[in-house]
Motif scaffolding. Structure first.
Motif, short mmCIF file in Angstrom:
data_model
loop_
_atom_site.label_atom_id
_atom_site.label_comp_id
_atom_site.label_asym_id
_atom_site.label_seq_id
_atom_site.Cartn_x
_atom_site.Cartn_y
_atom_site.Cartn_z
N THR A 1 -6.96 5.53 2.36
CA THR A 1 -8.08 4.96 1.60
C THR A 1 -7.84 3.49 1.28
N ALA B 1 0.72 9.50 -5.33
CA ALA B 1 0.96 10.86 -4.81
C ALA B 1 1.97 11.59 -5.70
N SER C 1 -1.75 13.86 -0.86
CA SER C 1 -2.19 12.72 -1.67
C SER C 1 -1.68 11.40 -1.12
N PHE C 2 -0.41 11.40 -0.67
CA PHE C 2 0.19 10.16 -0.15
C PHE C 2 -0.61 9.62 1.03
N PRO D 1 0.81 -1.23 0.00
CA PRO D 1 0.00 0.00 0.00
C PRO D 1 0.84 1.28 0.00
N ARG D 2 1.97 1.28 0.71
CA ARG D 2 2.83 2.47 0.75
C ARG D 2 3.43 2.77 -0.62
N VAL E 1 -4.34 8.65 -0.06
CA VAL E 1 -4.40 7.38 -0.81
C VAL E 1 -4.07 6.21 0.10
N LEU E 2 -3.01 6.39 0.93
CA LEU E 2 -2.61 5.31 1.83
C LEU E 2 -3.75 4.96 2.78
N ALA F 1 0.67 4.18 -2.78
CA ALA F 1 0.36 5.55 -2.36
C ALA F 1 1.46 6.52 -2.81
#
Length: 346
Positions: A53, A13, A46-47, A5-6, A50-51, A9
């Motif tokens: 989410t 991002a 964003s990072f 996930p990171r 998104v992470l 993201a």
């Protein structure tokens, strides 16, 4: 490649901040400081968005799937909830576990279907094998009851035939009980030192009359090996040897040969029972150790036997930690081979 996930993201991002900054460059009076601040802020915002989410969506679904699995049989899965949450790609891990679980259950279903088919065939075979001697004895006895008992010759002949049918039924039931007890582990092997050479010589003496009736020659090889000490249950191994040698005599050609050969190696003795009879066709070799399986049903019935002998032999040898192998060529003969662990003589 596994995507965490990171990493996802970070990439998203970066793309969002790059696109946003690129558009701002077309706006008048935008300084480099503004572009830098916009780039950094959009990237950071964003990072984390998104992470957050991804983790919310992914792990919420993972938890749902885990609860569903928990309702099944959790011990079938080699994964815990803590391990699952720590995975960089939990969905992939969970998918792999479910795939293994489904494959395992499919295999179990196939095994159950085979067992069900085997059960149906076994019940049909047992019914047929029991019906034959029962109906025969029943027919002879009812004939005597209906008046034939007054004729002394007919009475004696029919009583002998009825007794023969009941003896066959008794042998069949005993073999069925023995086989069932072996399969359930009720019969344990009492392992001791056994001189297999002496035991085999005694068996040949008892089977000599059957061999002479068919002019079959019995031979033990090699002659120089006078003692064959093995670790075995004497009564059960005797049962194995009697079955194999008697079959080799019965299903041999008239005037044929049966050779019992002992081959010594460092830790065991290989025992083979070989005949030069008509042999067994290749399509039957994989099934001859099944219960009631007969290569030629009509000939087998004529020669006697319950059809359980080789199945019992297989289970006895399994109880000794051994297996039995068979090689056969049509019109050249058949060889049964198994190994037993060596032991020191007295």
């Amino acid at each position: 490649m596994s995507l965490s996930p990171r990493f996802i993201a970070f990439v998203l991002a970066f793309l969002i901040s790059a696109i946003t900054t690129s558009f701002l460059t077309f706006v008048q009076d935008v300084t480099r400081s503004m572009l830098f601040v916009t780039c950094v802020s959009s990237f950071v915002g964003s990072f984390f968005l998104v992470l957050y989410t991804i983790e919310i969506i992914v792990y919420r679904e993972v938890n749902k799937m885990y609860r569903t699995i928990h309702k099944l049989k959790l011990k079938d899965f080699n994964i815990s909830r803590k391990v699952l949450i720590r995975e960089s790609n939990p969905l992939k891990r969970l998918n792999d576990e479910i795939f293994v679980y489904v494959a395992k259950k499919q295999k179990e279903i196939e095994e159950l279907k085979k067992l069900e088919q085997f059960r149906r065939e076994f019940l049909a075979d047992v019914s047929h094998e029991l019906k034959t001697p029962i109906f025969a004895a029943q027919g002879f006895i009812h004939t005597l009851i209906d008046g034939a008992i007054d004729d002394e010759k007919v009475r004696d002949r029919f009583l002998k035939k009825a007794a023969k049918s009941l003896d066959g039924l008794d042998a069949l039931v005993k073999d069925l009980v023995t086989l069932s007890q072996m399969e359930t582990g009720a019969i344990k092997m009492n392992l001791d030192r056994v001189n297999l050479r002496v035991l085999t010589e005694d068996i040949l003496d008892r089977l000599e009359k059957i061999a002479q009736d068919r002019n079959v020659t019995l031979k033990i090889k090699p002659d120089k090996l006078t003692e064959v000490w093995v670790k075995a249950d004497a009564m059960r191994i005797e049962q194995v040897m009697i079955n194999l040698i008697e079959n080799a005599i019965k299903y041999n050609n008239d005037g044929g040969k049966v050779i019992i050969h002992f081959d010594e190696d460092k830790k065991s003795y290989a025992v083979s029972v070989r005949d030069n009879g008509p042999g067994i066709p290749p399509e039957h070799l994989t099934r001859i150790f099944e219960r009631f399986y007969r290569v030629e049903k009509s000939r087998s019935k004529e020669r006697g036997g319950t059809g359980l002998g080789l199945a019992i032999v297989k289970h006895i040898l399994n109880g000794h930690g051994s297996t039995i192998a068979v090689k056969s060529q049509v019109e050249k003969g058949t060889t049964f081979t198994f190994k037993l662990e060596k032991t020191d003589e007295f």
